[in-house]
Design a protein around this motif. Structure first.
Motif, mmCIF file in Angstrom:
data_model
loop_
_atom_site.group_PDB
_atom_site.id
_atom_site.type_symbol
_atom_site.label_atom_id
_atom_site.label_comp_id
_atom_site.label_asym_id
_atom_site.label_seq_id
_atom_site.Cartn_x
_atom_site.Cartn_y
_atom_site.Cartn_z
ATOM 1 N N VAL A 17 0.848 -1.199 0.000
ATOM 2 C CA VAL A 17 0.000 0.000 0.000
ATOM 3 C C VAL A 17 0.882 1.248 0.000
ATOM 4 O O VAL A 17 0.681 2.176 -0.788
ATOM 5 C CB VAL A 17 -0.954 0.004 1.218
ATOM 6 N N LEU A 18 1.877 1.269 0.884
ATOM 7 C CA LEU A 18 2.755 2.432 1.002
ATOM 8 C C LEU A 18 3.508 2.703 -0.297
ATOM 9 O O LEU A 18 3.614 3.850 -0.730
ATOM 10 C CB LEU A 18 3.752 2.224 2.141
ATOM 11 N N ALA A 19 4.011 1.661 -0.934
ATOM 12 C CA ALA A 19 4.758 1.847 -2.183
ATOM 13 C C ALA A 19 3.857 2.432 -3.264
ATOM 14 O O ALA A 19 4.273 3.304 -4.028
ATOM 15 C CB ALA A 19 5.368 0.520 -2.640
ATOM 16 N N GLY A 20 2.618 1.964 -3.319
ATOM 17 C CA GLY A 20 1.673 2.542 -4.287
ATOM 18 C C GLY A 20 1.406 4.011 -4.015
ATOM 19 O O GLY A 20 1.354 4.828 -4.941
ATOM 20 N N LEU A 21 1.262 4.357 -2.734
ATOM 21 C CA LEU A 21 1.051 5.765 -2.368
ATOM 22 C C LEU A 21 2.289 6.602 -2.677
ATOM 23 O O LEU A 21 2.178 7.737 -3.150
ATOM 24 C CB LEU A 21 0.705 5.872 -0.881
#
Length: 187
Positions: free
Chosen positions: A29-33
């Motif tokens: 999730v963090l990498a996508g954000l």
């Protein structure tokens, strides 16, 4: 991220307390954000070689600690994540260094431990994570180590502002930057 930006603060990078963002389900999730917001990501993968410890006994204490297991997991995850982030054009540091582990490597002298680490920096970008502060009863009541942990924060301030540390940094040609500069370099 949106709430922070709505408050008028431009984030410099993404990370989390205790590096919980490194857990695989959260990291996806963090990498996508990070990709969407074009923000660098902190990866915590501090080298903890036997040679970097003040004594064999100190190293053996580390090997039997919870920190050893955590650092091994972080190192493996960081290796995997660094490839993904670079493929996506998301900047991150090449190395990580913390005053916590400097003290773990040399429990008798944070200054000596940090000096040793700074003298042996690898080429590239190294993040130095610090926790400086001024101790008072409120801080001490919120820290696991209480009064002693609060005093360590003050010791960090003393060491980080010591002209000898500045001279060491200059002597080794280290350029101090932040995550914004890292992002600008990639852009």
């Amino acid at each position: 991220i949106e709430k922070v930006m709505e408050a008028g603060v431009q984030p410099s990078h993404l990370d989390s307390h205790e590096s919980i963002h490194m857990y695989p389900a959260i990291f996806r999730v963090l990498a996508g954000l990070a990709r969407q917001a074009r923000l660098p990501v902190r990866l915590q993968d501090e080298p903890m070689s036997r040679e970097s410890f003040a004594s064999p006994a100190t190293y053996l204490r580390y090997l039997s600690s919870d920190a050893f297991a955590k650092n091994q997991v972080m190192k493996a995850l960081s290796h995997r994540y660094r490839v993904l982030l670079r493929d996506w054009g998301i900047p991150t540091s090449d190395s990580f260094l913390s005053t916590f582990n400097c003290l773990r490597k040399d429990p008798d002298s944070l200054e000596r431990g940090l000096t040793r680490e700074l003298e042996n920096l690898r080429p590239g970008v190294t993040e130095l994570m610090v926790h400086p502060g001024f101790s008072d009863s409120l801080l001490e009541s919120s820290l696991d180590g209480g009064h002693e942990a609060g005093l360590l924060r003050e010791e960090e301030i003393r060491i980080l502002t010591d002209p000898r540390i500045r001279a060491l940094i200059e002597r080794h040609g280290v350029r101090l930057i932040d995550y914004r500069a890292l992002m600008a370099a990639v852009a």
